[in-house]
Design a protein around this motif. Sequence first.
Motif, PDB file in Angstrom:
ATOM      1  N   SER A  72      16.153 -55.289 -48.746  1.00  0.00           N
ATOM      2  CA  SER A  72      17.404 -55.135 -48.004  1.00  0.00           C
ATOM      3  C   SER A  72      17.173 -55.037 -46.504  1.00  0.00           C
ATOM      4  CB  SER A  72      18.149 -53.888 -48.489  1.00  0.00           C
ATOM      5  OG  SER A  72      17.401 -52.718 -48.209  1.00  0.00           O
ATOM      6  N   TYR A  73      15.938 -54.745 -46.078  1.00  0.00           N
ATOM      7  CA  TYR A  73      15.672 -54.622 -44.642  1.00  0.00           C
ATOM      8  C   TYR A  73      15.929 -55.942 -43.918  1.00  0.00           C
ATOM      9  CZ  TYR A  73      13.127 -53.869 -40.284  1.00  0.00           C
ATOM     10  OH  TYR A  73      12.793 -53.768 -38.960  1.00  0.00           O
ATOM     11  N   ASP A  74      15.434 -57.036 -44.484  1.00  0.00           N
ATOM     12  CA  ASP A  74      15.647 -58.338 -43.844  1.00  0.00           C
ATOM     13  C   ASP A  74      17.110 -58.749 -43.885  1.00  0.00           C
ATOM     14  OD1 ASP A  74      12.965 -58.643 -43.206  1.00  0.00           O
ATOM     15  OD2 ASP A  74      12.484 -59.567 -45.136  1.00  0.00           O
ATOM     16  N   GLN A  75      17.857 -58.264 -44.886  1.00  0.00           N
ATOM     17  CA  GLN A  75      19.272 -58.590 -44.951  1.00  0.00           C
ATOM     18  C   GLN A  75      20.080 -57.802 -43.917  1.00  0.00           C
ATOM     19  OE1 GLN A  75      19.900 -57.608 -49.098  1.00  0.00           O
ATOM     20  NE2 GLN A  75      19.663 -59.744 -49.722  1.00  0.00           N
ATOM     21  N   PHE A  76      19.722 -56.540 -43.748  1.00  0.00           N
ATOM     22  CA  PHE A  76      20.438 -55.715 -42.782  1.00  0.00           C
ATOM     23  C   PHE A  76      20.034 -56.030 -41.341  1.00  0.00           C
ATOM     24  CE2 PHE A  76      21.019 -52.434 -46.284  1.00  0.00           C
ATOM     25  CZ  PHE A  76      22.388 -52.643 -46.378  1.00  0.00           C
ATOM     26  N   TYR A  77      18.743 -56.318 -41.135  1.00  0.00           N
ATOM     27  CA  TYR A  77      18.220 -56.488 -39.775  1.00  0.00           C
ATOM     28  C   TYR A  77      17.410 -57.788 -39.696  1.00  0.00           C
ATOM     29  CZ  TYR A  77      19.185 -51.533 -40.354  1.00  0.00           C
ATOM     30  OH  TYR A  77      19.770 -50.346 -40.666  1.00  0.00           O
ATOM     31  N   PRO A  78      18.068 -58.934 -39.703  1.00  0.00           N
ATOM     32  CA  PRO A  78      17.335 -60.208 -39.721  1.00  0.00           C
ATOM     33  C   PRO A  78      16.808 -60.641 -38.364  1.00  0.00           C
ATOM     34  CG  PRO A  78      19.688 -60.617 -39.785  1.00  0.00           C
ATOM     35  CD  PRO A  78      19.521 -59.132 -39.832  1.00  0.00           C
ATOM     36  N   THR A  79      17.316 -60.070 -37.272  1.00  0.00           N
ATOM     37  CA  THR A  79      16.923 -60.518 -35.940  1.00  0.00           C
ATOM     38  C   THR A  79      16.287 -59.384 -35.159  1.00  0.00           C
ATOM     39  OG1 THR A  79      19.065 -59.935 -34.948  1.00  0.00           O
ATOM     40  CG2 THR A  79      18.864 -62.132 -35.944  1.00  0.00           C
ATOM     41  N   ALA A  80      15.585 -59.771 -34.076  1.00  0.00           N
ATOM     42  CA  ALA A  80      14.972 -58.768 -33.209  1.00  0.00           C
ATOM     43  C   ALA A  80      16.026 -57.890 -32.557  1.00  0.00           C
ATOM     44  CB  ALA A  80      14.108 -59.451 -32.159  1.00  0.00           C
ATOM     45  N   ALA A  81      17.174 -58.486 -32.239  1.00  0.00           N
ATOM     46  CA  ALA A  81      18.242 -57.711 -31.595  1.00  0.00           C
ATOM     47  C   ALA A  81      18.790 -56.639 -32.533  1.00  0.00           C
ATOM     48  CB  ALA A  81      19.359 -58.645 -31.152  1.00  0.00           C
ATOM     49  N   SER A  82      18.973 -56.996 -33.802  1.00  0.00           N
ATOM     50  CA  SER A  82      19.498 -56.016 -34.754  1.00  0.00           C
ATOM     51  C   SER A  82      18.497 -54.891 -34.989  1.00  0.00           C
ATOM     52  CB  SER A  82      19.852 -56.697 -36.078  1.00  0.00           C
ATOM     53  OG  SER A  82      18.703 -57.275 -36.666  1.00  0.00           O
ATOM     54  N   ARG A  83      17.215 -55.208 -34.961  1.00  0.00           N
ATOM     55  CA  ARG A  83      16.194 -54.175 -35.152  1.00  0.00           C
ATOM     56  C   ARG A  83      16.101 -53.275 -33.922  1.00  0.00           C
ATOM     57  NH1 ARG A  83      11.715 -58.242 -37.979  1.00  0.00           N
ATOM     58  NH2 ARG A  83      13.004 -58.652 -39.835  1.00  0.00           N
ATOM     59  N   ALA A  84      16.281 -53.870 -32.743  1.00  0.00           N
ATOM     60  CA  ALA A  84      16.313 -53.055 -31.528  1.00  0.00           C
ATOM     61  C   ALA A  84      17.517 -52.120 -31.538  1.00  0.00           C
ATOM     62  CB  ALA A  84      16.336 -53.960 -30.305  1.00  0.00           C
ATOM     63  N   GLY A  85      18.643 -52.608 -32.044  1.00  0.00           N
ATOM     64  CA  GLY A  85      19.812 -51.742 -32.155  1.00  0.00           C
ATOM     65  C   GLY A  85      19.588 -50.597 -33.112  1.00  0.00           C
ATOM     66  N   LEU A  86      18.860 -50.858 -34.203  1.00  0.00           N
ATOM     67  CA  LEU A  86      18.523 -49.796 -35.147  1.00  0.00           C
ATOM     68  C   LEU A  86      17.677 -48.721 -34.473  1.00  0.00           C
ATOM     69  CD1 LEU A  86      18.118 -48.530 -37.981  1.00  0.00           C
ATOM     70  CD2 LEU A  86      16.213 -50.130 -38.298  1.00  0.00           C
ATOM     71  N   VAL A  87      16.664 -49.146 -33.731  1.00  0.00           N
ATOM     72  CA  VAL A  87      15.786 -48.197 -33.046  1.00  0.00           C
ATOM     73  C   VAL A  87      16.588 -47.366 -32.048  1.00  0.00           C
ATOM     74  CG1 VAL A  87      13.811 -47.967 -31.509  1.00  0.00           C
ATOM     75  CG2 VAL A  87      13.768 -49.653 -33.352  1.00  0.00           C
ATOM     76  N   ALA A  88      17.483 -48.020 -31.301  1.00  0.00           N
ATOM     77  CA  ALA A  88      18.293 -47.305 -30.308  1.00  0.00           C
ATOM     78  C   ALA A  88      19.234 -46.312 -30.975  1.00  0.00           C
ATOM     79  CB  ALA A  88      19.076 -48.307 -29.471  1.00  0.00           C
ATOM     80  N   SER A  89      19.848 -46.705 -32.094  1.00  0.00           N
ATOM     81  CA  SER A  89      20.771 -45.815 -32.788  1.00  0.00           C
ATOM     82  C   SER A  89      20.042 -44.603 -33.357  1.00  0.00           C
ATOM     83  CB  SER A  89      21.486 -46.564 -33.914  1.00  0.00           C
ATOM     84  OG  SER A  89      22.252 -47.626 -33.406  1.00  0.00           O
ATOM     85  N   ALA A  90      18.867 -44.824 -33.929  1.00  0.00           N
ATOM     86  CA  ALA A  90      18.102 -43.712 -34.503  1.00  0.00           C
ATOM     87  C   ALA A  90      17.664 -42.735 -33.424  1.00  0.00           C
ATOM     88  CB  ALA A  90      16.887 -44.246 -35.251  1.00  0.00           C
ATOM     89  N   ALA A  91      17.333 -43.263 -32.220  1.00  0.00           N
ATOM     90  CA  ALA A  91      16.884 -42.385 -31.138  1.00  0.00           C
ATOM     91  C   ALA A  91      18.033 -41.641 -30.483  1.00  0.00           C
ATOM     92  CB  ALA A  91      16.135 -43.209 -30.089  1.00  0.00           C
ATOM     93  N   ALA A  92      19.242 -42.221 -30.518  1.00  0.00           N
ATOM     94  CA  ALA A  92      20.364 -41.632 -29.795  1.00  0.00           C
ATOM     95  C   ALA A  92      21.076 -40.538 -30.577  1.00  0.00           C
ATOM     96  CB  ALA A  92      21.370 -42.723 -29.414  1.00  0.00           C
TER      97      ALA A  92
END
Length: 531
Positions: free
Chosen positions: A40-60
């Motif tokens: 499901s990781y590749d389905q939820f976060y298929p692009t570098a931008a979506s993964r960067a958004g995940l990192v930002a959301s987790a940190a914020a």
Amino acid sequence: MSGALNGTGPLIRLALRRDRIILPIWIVLLSLIPVATISSYDQFYPTAASRAGLVASAAANPSFALLYGPAFNLGTAGGFIAWRMGGFLALLTGLMAVFTLTRHTRAEEDTGRAELLASTVVGRYAPLTAALAVTGGASVLIGVLQAITLAAKVPAAGSVALGASTALAGLVFTGVAAVAAQLGEYSRTANGIGTAVLGVAFLLRGAGDSTTDAHWLSWLSPLGWAQQIRPFAEERWWVLILPVATTLVLFVVAYALLPRRDVGVGLLPPRLGPSEAAPSLRSPFSLAWRLQRGPLFGWLIGLAVGGALFGTIAQGISGLVGGTEQSRQIFERLGGSHGLVGAFLATMVSLFAMLASLYGVQATLRMRTEETSIRLEPLLATRVGRLRWAASHLVFAFLGSALLVLVGGVLLGLSNGLRSGDVGRSVGNMVAAVAVQVPAAWVIVAVAALIFGLLPKLATAAWGVAALALLISMFGPVVNAPQVLLDVSPFQHPPKVPGAVFSAVPLVVLLAVSAVVLAVGLTGWRRRDVG
């Protein structure tokens, strides 16, 4: 010392035979969940931008750290699984360890079976050793299976680290339960001590990970150690020393305490009760309340805390699940179709209903415990009838499970409303969501009553029914399982409120199924022999 271990082998085989249903369920569920959801990781976060958004959301959002722990490497599938599941896998494995070890030690003393065994050639340390072998072996097996299955899809080093963290968490709480079994006089006391230590470990880990100034608190928690190993993020293998050393110390303490007490007696002195029973204990319902109130309060606290925590992250859920249309569709299949926040809240209420059904199974199987411990027969020799006695316990199973969902849902709505600025609407939506989910939980409780009434020797199979329903509902939609399989779980049928169109038909059907199944179970209980 060898004579004190006489009979260990047969006791291990006996424990494995008794747990031939519930223990495999624990092992399969906890070992295969990570690999089943890693795609499901590749389905939820298929692009570098979506993964960067995940990192930002987790940190914020500190609430994410409170729930899931520190995020070390969210840019990879392995790092994401370790973050989202590592802490909860360690928690659930610890819970399995506490319940399993207590069942084969203190619970055996409660029923008098341990005393009968002690009169034979079974050594003094054999029951504890057998319980440690079975429980510790199950924990290790869960970790090994996790590592093997994950290594086929993600780096082997991280897979081994995640499996080791889960296994060692189980071993630590195996030791905690072994010590608790020497302290408490009854199995419920030992379970209470073990689960309390587990809860404190979770709170310490959460407080340390979500507060910069108190990060050291997470190092006081075995659950914190499991995550500080940092699977898939430059693994720190030296952290493994902490759980290994703690496990050995706890095992030594348990063995040292064992000969200091008699069989059936704990080291903690029991509290003396009044010389005469209070008037409030003159009915089967009053007795059931005394037996059921401890677990009920424990579950209430757990779901209340869970509702408050998950409600705080609802408004930021879009950053956590990614921004692609595919990820939104997957998430909405879990919980609704009207907005991502609404889908998340509906999913959480459905999860609370699943957890409440586990309490309902526990409360129902309390009847079997009373029956096998020979406390029921003297009670039925009085004017108390079978159905009246069963009803006194089932009222807690059914109404207690509804209360759990209500408390969790209300606090979910309250904490989300405080974040969104609309408390009234948020709480109202959650009350409606609770109302449609409770009938699904009642189906599981009714099945447990059916098994108790018709197949009492297989009463523990009720846990398997509940676990199967949870597994299908939690992971079936994610892996796009066939609809015919999804329909097996009662939790798939209620409308996913808020957001989905309300329909009363599924609720009526679920209530009718519960009533029929319960009636059949009570009929079987009324006709079969006690014991």
